[in-house]
Write a protein that holds these residues in place. Structure first.
Motif, PDB file in Angstrom:
ATOM      1  N   VAL A 106       0.844  -1.202   0.000  1.00  0.00           N
ATOM      2  CA  VAL A 106       0.000   0.000   0.000  1.00  0.00           C
ATOM      3  C   VAL A 106       0.877   1.249   0.000  1.00  0.00           C
ATOM      4  O   VAL A 106       0.633   2.210  -0.747  1.00  0.00           O
ATOM      5  CB  VAL A 106      -0.952  -0.008   1.213  1.00  0.00           C
ATOM      6  N   LEU A 107       1.919   1.251   0.830  1.00  0.00           N
ATOM      7  CA  LEU A 107       2.831   2.397   0.888  1.00  0.00           C
ATOM      8  C   LEU A 107       3.559   2.587  -0.442  1.00  0.00           C
ATOM      9  O   LEU A 107       3.754   3.722  -0.903  1.00  0.00           O
ATOM     10  CB  LEU A 107       3.827   2.211   2.032  1.00  0.00           C
ATOM     11  N   LEU A 108       3.941   1.490  -1.065  1.00  0.00           N
ATOM     12  CA  LEU A 108       4.580   1.590  -2.379  1.00  0.00           C
ATOM     13  C   LEU A 108       3.619   2.208  -3.396  1.00  0.00           C
ATOM     14  O   LEU A 108       4.025   3.034  -4.228  1.00  0.00           O
ATOM     15  CB  LEU A 108       5.031   0.209  -2.851  1.00  0.00           C
ATOM     16  N   ALA A 109       2.341   1.818  -3.332  1.00  0.00           N
ATOM     17  CA  ALA A 109       1.357   2.369  -4.266  1.00  0.00           C
ATOM     18  C   ALA A 109       1.156   3.859  -4.037  1.00  0.00           C
ATOM     19  O   ALA A 109       0.762   4.593  -4.954  1.00  0.00           O
ATOM     20  CB  ALA A 109       0.024   1.635  -4.117  1.00  0.00           C
ATOM     21  N   GLN A 110       1.447   4.329  -2.831  1.00  0.00           N
ATOM     22  CA  GLN A 110       1.342   5.755  -2.512  1.00  0.00           C
ATOM     23  C   GLN A 110       2.628   6.507  -2.804  1.00  0.00           C
ATOM     24  O   GLN A 110       2.717   7.713  -2.541  1.00  0.00           O
ATOM     25  CB  GLN A 110       0.969   5.918  -1.030  1.00  0.00           C
ATOM     26  N   GLY A 111       3.646   5.789  -3.305  1.00  0.00           N
ATOM     27  CA  GLY A 111       4.916   6.425  -3.610  1.00  0.00           C
ATOM     28  C   GLY A 111       5.767   6.710  -2.386  1.00  0.00           C
ATOM     29  O   GLY A 111       6.659   7.566  -2.437  1.00  0.00           O
ATOM     30  N   ARG A 112       5.542   5.998  -1.313  1.00  0.00           N
ATOM     31  CA  ARG A 112       6.272   6.233  -0.062  1.00  0.00           C
ATOM     32  C   ARG A 112       7.256   5.082   0.157  1.00  0.00           C
ATOM     33  O   ARG A 112       7.075   4.212   1.007  1.00  0.00           O
ATOM     34  CB  ARG A 112       5.281   6.357   1.095  1.00  0.00           C
ATOM     35  N   GLY A 113       8.316   5.084  -0.653  1.00  0.00           N
ATOM     36  CA  GLY A 113       9.248   3.963  -0.684  1.00  0.00           C
ATOM     37  C   GLY A 113       9.953   3.699   0.630  1.00  0.00           C
ATOM     38  O   GLY A 113      10.082   2.532   1.047  1.00  0.00           O
ATOM     39  N   GLU A 114      10.438   4.730   1.310  1.00  0.00           N
ATOM     40  CA  GLU A 114      11.186   4.502   2.544  1.00  0.00           C
ATOM     41  C   GLU A 114      10.286   3.966   3.657  1.00  0.00           C
ATOM     42  O   GLU A 114      10.681   3.084   4.422  1.00  0.00           O
ATOM     43  CB  GLU A 114      11.873   5.803   2.991  1.00  0.00           C
ATOM     44  N   GLN A 115       9.079   4.517   3.744  1.00  0.00           N
ATOM     45  CA  GLN A 115       8.143   3.972   4.734  1.00  0.00           C
ATOM     46  C   GLN A 115       7.801   2.521   4.408  1.00  0.00           C
ATOM     47  O   GLN A 115       7.647   1.688   5.312  1.00  0.00           O
ATOM     48  CB  GLN A 115       6.862   4.810   4.780  1.00  0.00           C
TER      49      GLN A 115
ATOM     50  N   ARG B  56      10.006  -5.690  -5.088  1.00  0.00           N
ATOM     51  CA  ARG B  56       9.850  -4.308  -5.533  1.00  0.00           C
ATOM     52  C   ARG B  56      10.859  -3.373  -4.861  1.00  0.00           C
ATOM     53  O   ARG B  56      11.268  -2.366  -5.445  1.00  0.00           O
ATOM     54  CB  ARG B  56       8.422  -3.818  -5.232  1.00  0.00           C
ATOM     55  N   LEU B  57      11.253  -3.720  -3.643  1.00  0.00           N
ATOM     56  CA  LEU B  57      12.183  -2.868  -2.898  1.00  0.00           C
ATOM     57  C   LEU B  57      13.630  -3.353  -2.995  1.00  0.00           C
ATOM     58  O   LEU B  57      14.532  -2.743  -2.417  1.00  0.00           O
ATOM     59  CB  LEU B  57      11.758  -2.803  -1.422  1.00  0.00           C
ATOM     60  N   GLY B  58      13.843  -4.469  -3.709  1.00  0.00           N
ATOM     61  CA  GLY B  58      15.197  -5.000  -3.864  1.00  0.00           C
ATOM     62  C   GLY B  58      15.799  -5.536  -2.573  1.00  0.00           C
ATOM     63  O   GLY B  58      17.026  -5.544  -2.418  1.00  0.00           O
TER      64      GLY B  58
ATOM     65  N   ARG C  93       9.788   0.366   2.973  1.00  0.00           N
ATOM     66  CA  ARG C  93      10.949  -0.443   3.357  1.00  0.00           C
ATOM     67  C   ARG C  93      10.933  -0.707   4.867  1.00  0.00           C
ATOM     68  O   ARG C  93      11.200  -1.820   5.316  1.00  0.00           O
ATOM     69  CB  ARG C  93      12.235   0.279   2.945  1.00  0.00           C
ATOM     70  N   ALA C  94      10.591   0.330   5.653  1.00  0.00           N
ATOM     71  CA  ALA C  94      10.524   0.161   7.103  1.00  0.00           C
ATOM     72  C   ALA C  94       9.405  -0.804   7.489  1.00  0.00           C
ATOM     73  O   ALA C  94       9.568  -1.653   8.384  1.00  0.00           O
ATOM     74  CB  ALA C  94      10.308   1.514   7.775  1.00  0.00           C
ATOM     75  N   ALA C  95       8.268  -0.690   6.808  1.00  0.00           N
ATOM     76  CA  ALA C  95       7.149  -1.590   7.099  1.00  0.00           C
ATOM     77  C   ALA C  95       7.505  -3.026   6.744  1.00  0.00           C
ATOM     78  O   ALA C  95       7.147  -3.970   7.460  1.00  0.00           O
ATOM     79  CB  ALA C  95       5.910  -1.144   6.328  1.00  0.00           C
ATOM     80  N   LEU C  96       8.228  -3.214   5.637  1.00  0.00           N
ATOM     81  CA  LEU C  96       8.639  -4.558   5.242  1.00  0.00           C
ATOM     82  C   LEU C  96       9.587  -5.165   6.273  1.00  0.00           C
ATOM     83  O   LEU C  96       9.475  -6.350   6.608  1.00  0.00           O
ATOM     84  CB  LEU C  96       9.299  -4.521   3.863  1.00  0.00           C
ATOM     85  N   ALA C  97      10.483  -4.355   6.790  1.00  0.00           N
ATOM     86  CA  ALA C  97      11.417  -4.862   7.797  1.00  0.00           C
ATOM     87  C   ALA C  97      10.700  -5.308   9.061  1.00  0.00           C
ATOM     88  O   ALA C  97      11.197  -6.185   9.793  1.00  0.00           O
ATOM     89  CB  ALA C  97      12.447  -3.779   8.133  1.00  0.00           C
ATOM     90  N   ALA C  98       9.527  -4.716   9.328  1.00  0.00           N
ATOM     91  CA  ALA C  98       8.778  -5.045  10.548  1.00  0.00           C
ATOM     92  C   ALA C  98       7.757  -6.159  10.344  1.00  0.00           C
ATOM     93  O   ALA C  98       7.081  -6.551  11.305  1.00  0.00           O
ATOM     94  CB  ALA C  98       8.060  -3.793  11.047  1.00  0.00           C
ATOM     95  N   VAL C  99       7.629  -6.680   9.113  1.00  0.00           N
ATOM     96  CA  VAL C  99       6.621  -7.721   8.854  1.00  0.00           C
ATOM     97  C   VAL C  99       6.961  -8.982   9.644  1.00  0.00           C
ATOM     98  O   VAL C  99       8.080  -9.494   9.563  1.00  0.00           O
ATOM     99  CB  VAL C  99       6.546  -8.034   7.343  1.00  0.00           C
ATOM    100  N   PRO C 100       6.003  -9.530  10.410  1.00  0.00           N
ATOM    101  CA  PRO C 100       6.274 -10.751  11.174  1.00  0.00           C
ATOM    102  C   PRO C 100       6.148 -11.997  10.294  1.00  0.00           C
ATOM    103  O   PRO C 100       5.741 -11.916   9.123  1.00  0.00           O
ATOM    104  CB  PRO C 100       5.180 -10.732  12.239  1.00  0.00           C
TER     105      PRO C 100
END
Length: 645
Positions: free
Chosen positions: A558-567, A597-599, A569-576
């Motif tokens: 969802v954040l990627l679709a909003q163009g918020r790449g860094e957020q 998508r985030l490499g 990336r942070a959300a992906l790092a926190a995925v359980p």
């Protein structure tokens, strides 16, 4: 705009004035669209249904009828604006009106709600009173209309009897005598109608007339059909002759240490209510737990074990409706199991173990709790097989199924369990578990992408549910049909993505009313996300979407679709890690897609390792309710990302 077909076909403007629909063929085209319930009717189907021997210009004639209907239904539509009521969809047409604006849809929806919730009995009376005659009364000589008339008449009779049953159950009934008398005169072979009439007469203080009605029913069945009355009529006659208290609505209930387990205890009522769904399901959970606590207060371990194990309600979803209560029931079962010891009665121990396996399906189980639940499932199955008790074995296998989500890619194993449940339930006349077996097999076939097999299980489940009075089943099969439409939307000539989304939305409306809180939250947004991924589109970004328990896995996309790449990336790092449930393949695929998508090669590699055993399955499709597409697609992307650089 309102359309009525329960009687002659007609359409009415908002002010109640009639719409001039044209000739008989025009009305039949509109009626056929109503019967499709929002689904597309192909041109070929129209031609087949409208003409026994289609003329050479049948398609052209159909288009003329549709055009005339569009002008009649939308007289103020500006030129070149697309129609909003009869829309062109793929190779055919569909009717787009809210269900409450079509009398037959309003009737069916109210009947479905009344099956789940007796509180809507007044609404049921209203829609029954709205019938103006046989459905599609002026569409004569058409086989499709005759089939619909027959089906809807059966539903109408069911509605009449359901309304009477609800009113009698609530203490009313004396004023039902006249209506039920006319009902049995018109339909003398319906035994439930005779039973209801006799109960209404008895409630009105006319015991002699009630017994005479039962004798009249017996005479008709024996003399004209050579059949004995069914068990229900025979039991009712015996109860009336004996002045049984049950005719006044008395029920055995838990009152304290002196309680007993009778034929209609609180837990038995709770089990019946659970199968109805809606508000009844909430009441069922409350009554069930009250019975368990009352049983524990008696100090009688065997009685407590019987009460806990008596709630053998089939469960198809891997998240509990009420996790807190489920944990409390599991704790009570474990206490009772410990008290009974290894030398306790094998059947009671098996039921307690099966209960632990079925109720231990919350998403937040610890590793120790999960291991204990899986062991309980295996032990319950072993004991049940040794006892050769089919009813106990299907309950134990239900626990085995719910504990079979230990890792992605186990659809084939679950299908074997579902097949055995279905076989046992069919051979030993256990209809509720036969429904469960069909749904398990539907989910497994869906996970494997075998939509044809899944569709056949959906049809069979709906047929079983109609006789087993399990209205929640149609909610689940409706979701499956939306899932199948989503998959077909990627095929040439298939439905549009918008049509698939509309079917998901309609299925979500039915699910919200079904009283399954462990299931519905977040499902609709997840289905829309899956549909977008099937068409290589970004995630939906509507801020009003409730992602429910799936938010951690959907948020990076969802954040990627909003163009918020860094957020993102942070959300992906926190995925359980994904919970081990119906949606685990979907959650891992979402993680894989975001990592690609985030490499993020490390996360992509981990997701690929987990998904490798599920390469032959479809993400999210183990639910039977939605799909993100083949796991293999996400797996290949994740593996390529992991190798890159």
């Amino acid at each position: 705009m309102r359309i009525d077909v329960l009687g002659a076909v007609r359409a009415l403007h908002d002010d109640g004035s009639p719409v001039d629909l044209g000739g008989p063929r025009h009305r039949e085209v509109l009626a056929r669209l109503v019967a499709a319930e929002g689904r597309m009717v192909t041109t070929d189907t129209f031609v087949h249904d409208l003409w026994a021997d289609p003329p050479a210009r049948a398609v052209g004639a159909l288009r003329t009828f549709v055009a005339a209907l569009r002008r009649a239904l939308e007289p103020d539509r500006p030129p070149r604006n697309p129609p909003r009521i009869i829309v062109t969809e793929g190779p055919g047409y569909a009717l787009c009106l809210p269900r409450e604006d079509v009398d037959v849809h309003r009737f069916q929806d109210t009947l479905a709600r009344a099956r789940r919730n007796a509180a809507v009995v007044n609404d049921l009376g209203t829609v029954l009173a709205a019938w103006r005659g046989p459905a599609y009364a002026d569409v004569t000589g058409s086989a499709w209309a005759q089939r619909e008339r027959t089906r809807l008449e059966e539903l109408r009779l069911e509605g009449v009897e359901l309304r009477a049953r609800i009113l009698l159950g609530s203490g009313e009934g004396a004023d039902l005598v006249a209506g039920l008398g006319a009902h049995v005169d018109e339909h003398p072979w319906r035994e439930p109608a005779w039973e209801l009439l006799a109960r209404a007469l008895y409630r009105a203080g006319r015991q002699a007339d009630a017994l005479a009605a039962l004798r009249r029913a017996r005479s008709m069945l024996v003399d004209q059909l050579g059949l004995d009355p069914g068990a229900g009529l025979q039991r009712l006659e015996t109860d009336m002759l004996n002045g049984s208290a049950c005719l006044e609505g008395a029920r055995t209930a838990w009152t304290g240490p002196g309680v007993r387990l009778g034929p209609r205890t609180t837990v038995d009522v709770a089990r019946t209510l659970a199968l109805a769904g809606g508000d009844a399901l909430v009441r069922s959970r409350r009554d069930r737990f009250a019975a368990v606590r009352a049983a524990e207060r008696t100090g009688d371990l065997s009685l407590t074990a019987r009460i806990i194990g008596a709630y053998d309600v089939p469960a198809v979803w891997s998240r509990a409706d009420d996790p807190e209560q489920s944990r409390a029931v599991v704790a009570a079962a474990e206490r009772t199991l410990t008290g009974l010891g290894l030398d306790g009665p094998a059947d009671l121990r098996a039921r307690l173990l099966a209960t632990i396996a079925v109720e231990s399906r919350s998403a937040d189980l610890s590793a120790t709790e999960l291991k204990r639940a899986q062991q309980a499932a295996r032990q319950a199955e072993e004991l049940a097989r040794d006892l050769a008790d089919p009813a106990l074995l299907v309950f134990a296998l239900n626990g085995v199924f719910l504990q079979s989500f230990g890792s992605p890619g186990l659809a084939v194993a679950r299908d074997r369990t579902g097949a055995e449940i279905l076989d046992l339930a069919t051979r030993h006349e256990l209809p509720n578990f036969a429904v469960l077996g069909r749904l398990v097999r539907l989910q497994s076939a869906s996970a494997l992408g075998d939509l044809e097999s899944a569709a056949s299980h959906a049809i069979a489940a709906d047929q079983l549910a109609a006789t087993a009075e399990a209205p929640l089943v149609s909610v689940l099969t409706r979701w499956f049909r939306a899932r199948a439409m989503a998959a077909r939307s990627t095929e040439p000539g298939g439905p549009t993505a918008a049509s698939a989304a509309a079917h998901y939305r309609a299925a979500e409306g039915a699910l919200r009313a079904a009283g399954m809180p462990g299931l519905h939250r977040g499902l609709f947004p997840l289905a829309l996300l899956g549909l977008r991924l099937l068409h290589d589109r970004p995630a939906p970004t509507d801020p009003h979407l409730d992602w429910g328990p799936y938010r951690p896995w959907t948020e990076p996309l969802v954040l990627l679709a909003q163009g918020r790449g860094e957020q993102a990336r942070a959300a992906l790092a926190a995925v359980p890690e994904s919970p081990r449930d119906h949606m685990q393949e979907a959650m891992w695929c979402l993680t894989a897609r975001a990592a690609v998508r985030l490499g993020e090669r490390g996360i992509a590699a981990h997701a690929a390792a987990v998904l490798r055993g599920a390469g032959a399955e479809h993400a999210g499709a183990a639910s039977g309710m939605l799909t993100l597409g083949p796991v293999a697609r996400y797996l290949a992307e994740a593996e390529a990302c992991a190798r890159a650089g």
